[in-house]
Design an enzyme around this catalytic site. Structure first.
Site: not given
Length: 337
Positions: A121, A98, A54
């Site tokens: 998210d 995460q 990422k």
């Protein structure tokens, strides 16, 4: 006739190219670079690998990454303090914690502490709620479902008035992708572990999205000829001939390529799109912080916004490239020349 491949690797590359251009335009016009705050707890090799990927993609498109690394023996309060610091940092527009977190950490409490304005998210109650309400627009969309819809859009797969079947009702993929397909004016059936006669239900589907996590569960005989198949499943199966002793397969049997008109490969389908849409969310959260509308690719079909081939307007008032593979190829060529 073999199905046309919905190439997630090539499409994600095109999206990253678009994002790089739009991030540069935003910085030139408003003096702001999008910022992503990442919290990594513990030493899990897979989590560290995901974060590296990422971070690499973020750097490619011009997004600044602020990494916070905590030891595996930290407390919930330690993680909350890290999130609080990112919440209060005006240079950070999206926050990613995460997962999974160590068992001792209250995961739900940590995720709930992220400001909705920085929920990259798209899993906050407010974003999920707005995703399901007609006329509302979340600030960020769950990344994997958004990647599924974007693939269909960019290959001009019709969704309006089509029958769509989603296999799996998870909060991460199944439920949100069903909501997005509904927003695109598809007629949606959401199936789950208690659903019966799945084969009969699937045969009515013009669009099938499978997120079951069961290797080769969906048989070719279940499919309507000419349908579009989006295979979200990533399953490891033993293969002594493979370098690692296993290979990755989807939920859908390979024979589906002889029945469907469109299908995503595994790997190389939905997976690359997930990270691309994460970066798309960071940019849109940055635009929201500046009271700017979301970028054109964020809009869903139907009444929510432009259709799959309808160009939008960029910040300078010019027309954006329409979301087709040919347009994406033109954009890639122009950016490399």
């Amino acid at each position: 006739m073999r199905a046309r491949i919905l190439d997630g690797t090539a499409t994600a590359k095109a999206i990253r190219c678009e994002l790089r251009r739009e991030v540069a335009m935003l910085e030139a016009s408003h003096g702001v670079r999008p910022g992503l705050g990442v919290v990594l707890v513990g030493e899990r090799a897979d989590s560290a690998s995901y974060v590296r990927t990422k971070t690499k993609v973020a750097a490619e498109v011009g997004i600044v990454v602020n990494d916070t690394k905590l030891s595996s023996d930290c407390s919930t309060e330690d993680v909350l303090r890290a999130v609080r610091a990112l919440n209060e940092d005006d240079a950070i527009h999206g926050i990613l914690v995460q997962l999974p977190l160590p068992e001792a950490i209250d995961e739900q409490r940590v995720l709930s502490s992220i400001l909705v304005e920085k929920d990259v998210d798209g899993f906050s109650a407010e974003n999920v709620g707005k995703l399901s309400l007609k006329g509302e627009r979340p600030l960020a969309r769950p990344c994997t479902p958004a990647g599924c819809i974007e693939l269909l859009r960019r290959y001009d797969v019709p969704m309006t008035s089509k029958r769509a079947v989603v296999l799996g009702r998870s909060n991460i993929v199944g439920a949100p992708v069903a909501a997005m397909l509904t927003a695109c004016d598809a007629t949606v059936t959401l199936c789950h572990s208690r659903s019966v006669d799945l084969d009969k239900i699937c045969r009515d589907a013009d669009i099938l999205v499978s997120a079951m996590g069961k290797p080769h569960f969906v048989q070719a005989s279940w499919l309507k000829p000419g349908c579009a198949v989006v295979d979200v499943g990533i399953n490891a199966v033993d293969d002594p001939k493979a370098k690692r002793g296993y290979r990755l397969v989807g939920d859908v049997h390979p024979d589906a390529h002889d029945v469907a008109a469109f299908i995503t490969p595994v790997p190389g389908g939905v997976g690359p799109m997930t990270i691309a849409m994460l970066m798309d969310n960071v940019l849109n959260l940055t635009r929201h912080s500046l009271d700017l509308p979301p970028r054109g690719a964020f809009l869903l079909g139907g009444e929510s916004g432009a259709g799959p081939s309808s160009p939008g307007k960029d910040d300078a008032g010019g027309e954006q490239k329409e979301g087709t593979p040919l347009a994406a190829e033109r954009l890639l060529r122009s950016s490399s020349s």
